[in-house]
Design an enzyme around this catalytic site. Structure first.
Site, PDB file in Angstrom:
ATOM      1  N   HIS A  64      -6.193   0.189  -0.777  1.00  0.00           N
ATOM      2  CA  HIS A  64      -6.544  -1.133  -0.265  1.00  0.00           C
ATOM      3  C   HIS A  64      -7.771  -1.724  -0.951  1.00  0.00           C
ATOM      4  O   HIS A  64      -8.771  -2.058  -0.317  1.00  0.00           O
ATOM      5  CB  HIS A  64      -6.792  -1.063   1.249  1.00  0.00           C
ATOM      6  CG  HIS A  64      -5.610  -0.591   2.029  1.00  0.00           C
ATOM      7  ND1 HIS A  64      -5.384   0.740   2.293  1.00  0.00           N
ATOM      8  CD2 HIS A  64      -4.585  -1.271   2.584  1.00  0.00           C
ATOM      9  CE1 HIS A  64      -4.264   0.855   3.000  1.00  0.00           C
ATOM     10  NE2 HIS A  64      -3.764  -0.351   3.185  1.00  0.00           N
ATOM     11  N   ASP A  68      -7.651   5.544  -1.305  1.00  0.00           N
ATOM     12  CA  ASP A  68      -7.276   4.330  -0.592  1.00  0.00           C
ATOM     13  C   ASP A  68      -6.776   3.274  -1.576  1.00  0.00           C
ATOM     14  O   ASP A  68      -7.503   2.895  -2.491  1.00  0.00           O
ATOM     15  CB  ASP A  68      -8.502   3.815   0.172  1.00  0.00           C
ATOM     16  CG  ASP A  68      -8.163   2.758   1.197  1.00  0.00           C
ATOM     17  OD1 ASP A  68      -7.085   2.146   1.090  1.00  0.00           O
ATOM     18  OD2 ASP A  68      -8.978   2.530   2.105  1.00  0.00           O
ATOM     19  N   CYS A 124       0.805  -1.230   0.000  1.00  0.00           N
ATOM     20  CA  CYS A 124       0.000   0.000   0.000  1.00  0.00           C
ATOM     21  C   CYS A 124       0.838   1.280   0.000  1.00  0.00           C
ATOM     22  O   CYS A 124       0.472   2.268  -0.639  1.00  0.00           O
ATOM     23  CB  CYS A 124      -1.003   0.007   1.148  1.00  0.00           C
ATOM     24  SG  CYS A 124      -0.290  -0.124   2.791  1.00  0.00           S
TER      25      CYS A 124
END
Length: 459
Positions: free
Chosen positions: A347, A345, A111
């Site tokens: 993820h 994000d 990430c």
């Protein structure tokens, strides 16, 4: 035979972990994000006000809040178009196997590399397209129907975002006639912009040839003791990005470089050295520079005294974002509303896209829904980025940020500083720009090792 069996086990393990993380992180695009209609929203230097009857926000004492000395403008659609136009780089699966490993996904560990890619991508967007650029098809993203995105899912997401701002229950969908008209009206400038848009994304493709793809970044990370599957902190990623840009061979990338601040200090002469080509000091040889500053916004927890400074930084159009996050997760911060940061994000596990094919699908590289997080929940370790097109830009930017640092610092020392001269003038070891056998100097290795032990905990 035994080695082959081990490889098969590793591949099965990788597939299992990909499936688990995909299920685990699938919620990131399904949760609603609520925005206030009474407060301005800032996105990388652009300010949007959703309350049309009040063009400016007032503080309790009645004075106008000066966010960035910019005119508050825009509406929900303009903000959405601007946000969706930013390049979104997430976990991927089923990409070519990473060298010296059995990994074909970065789910669960990549990430921070992804958020670093997003920061660099924004720097390249500023360099080639400018801050005013937006993707013409941004608001059509709900109509895309690809392997990673279903029209039903994205319609639902964009509708929930609109509803949180405007109270509408149904998304607005452009008609086919309207889309055809937009295509017909596309001029040469838009065509050029689209070429660069695709080219920038292709540089981040998940295959070994891509200049800033995961495979290349991991190779540079090996020089600092990192391998595929390891945790990468914001400071380590800053140095990896510098090496990746430095080593890029694409002619289009020869006009840009990266400087990473040393111990929270930006040395002006070192920046100028990086802006000048190795062949001379002619004006035509000057390079644009992305300045990356790894900092800590507190001790174990983020110090709320730094909130106004971070908001001020994100209010600058030459800011390329902040690589940070919360403990155990890295996010790319691009804006704010009140005391909440707006972020993208990484993820979310998506399928590999082959960027080498003509007209590869773009939809999965643009996020339809922004997320918000309270500043107090932010991990103190982060890397801040700025873009300077030339020396004059750098001089202006250093002056502006220095004033901002002084005004926001309640402590004796500011978060970071700009000083004149070279780092070697202050008894710091100057790191070589080009080393054939070792990309990182001994001093850099020590600094990277220290940063890697101080930053996020492995998820």
């Amino acid at each position: 035979m035994e080695a082959t069996g081990t490889d098969e086990v590793e591949k099965l393990k990788s597939k299992f972990m990909s499936a688990w993380h995909n299920m685990k992180y699938s919620w990131v695009l399904k949760t609603k994000t609520y925005f206030s209609r009474n407060s301005a929203v800032v996105l990388l230097g652009k300010c949007y006000c959703f309350k049309s009857d009040e063009p400016s926000e007032l503080s309790p004492d009645g004075s106008c809040v000066d966010i960035v000395d910019k005119i508050i403008s825009g509406n929900v659609e303009e903000f959405r178009k601007d946000f969706i136009s930013r390049i979104w780089l997430t976990y991927r699966e089923d990409f070519p196997q990473i060298k010296d490993s059995a990994l074909t996904t970065d789910c669960g560990w990549g990430c921070t590399l992804r958020t670093g890619q997003m920061l660099l991508a924004q720097g390249l967007v500023l360099h080639f397209l400018g801050r005013a650029w937006t993707w013409p098809s941004a608001l059509n993203i709900e109509n895309s129907d690809s392997e990673s995105w279903t029209s039903h899912t994205v319609k639902k997401l964009t509708a929930s975002f609109d509803a949180s701002l405007t109270g509408e229950r149904e998304p607005k969908v452009l008609s086919n006639d309207h889309k055809e008209a937009l295509k017909r009206d596309c001029d040469n400038s838009e065509m050029r912009d689209e070429v660069y848009h695709r080219k920038i994304i292709s540089w981040f493709g998940d295959s070994p040839p891509s200049s800033f793809g995961l495979h290349q970044l991991i190779e540079y990370g090996k020089k600092s003791g990192k391998t595929a599957g390891d945790w990468y902190g914001p400071a380590v990623v800053a140095h990896i990005l510098r090496k990746a840009v430095e080593e890029a061979r694409d002619p289009e990338l020869q006009g840009i470089t990266i400087y990473v601040a040393q111990d929270c200090t930006v040395y002006s002469s070192d920046v100028v050295d990086r802006q000048c080509s190795s062949t001379g000091s002619e004006k035509a040889d000057m390079k644009a520079v992305i300045i990356l500053v790894p900092v800590r916004l507190g001790g174990e927890r983020t110090n709320m005294d730094y909130l106004e400074f971070v908001k001020g930084i994100l209010s600058l159009e030459y800011c390329v974002g902040v690589v940070g996050g919360k403990p155990k997760q890295s996010y790319y911060f691009a804006g704010f509303q009140d005391d909440s940061l707006i972020y993208m994000d990484p993820h979310y596990c998506q399928s590999f896209v082959d960027v080498s094919i003509k007209d590869f699908p773009l939809e999965s590289f643009h996020c339809p829904s922004p997320k918000k997080m309270s500043f107090k929940n932010m991990d103190p370790s982060c890397t801040i980025g700025f873009y300077c097109r030339n020396m004059k830009d750098f001089e202006r930017i250093s002056e502006e940020i220095t004033k901002m640092l002084k005004s926001s610092s309640k402590e004796k020392y500011p978060l970071f500083t700009f000083v004149k001269g070279h780092s070697r003038d202050y008894d710091f070891a100057s790191s070589p720009l080009h080393e054939e056998n070792d990309l990182f100097s001994e001093e850099e290795k020590k600094r990277l090792k220290r940063f890697s032990t101080e930053e996020f905990v492995l998820l």
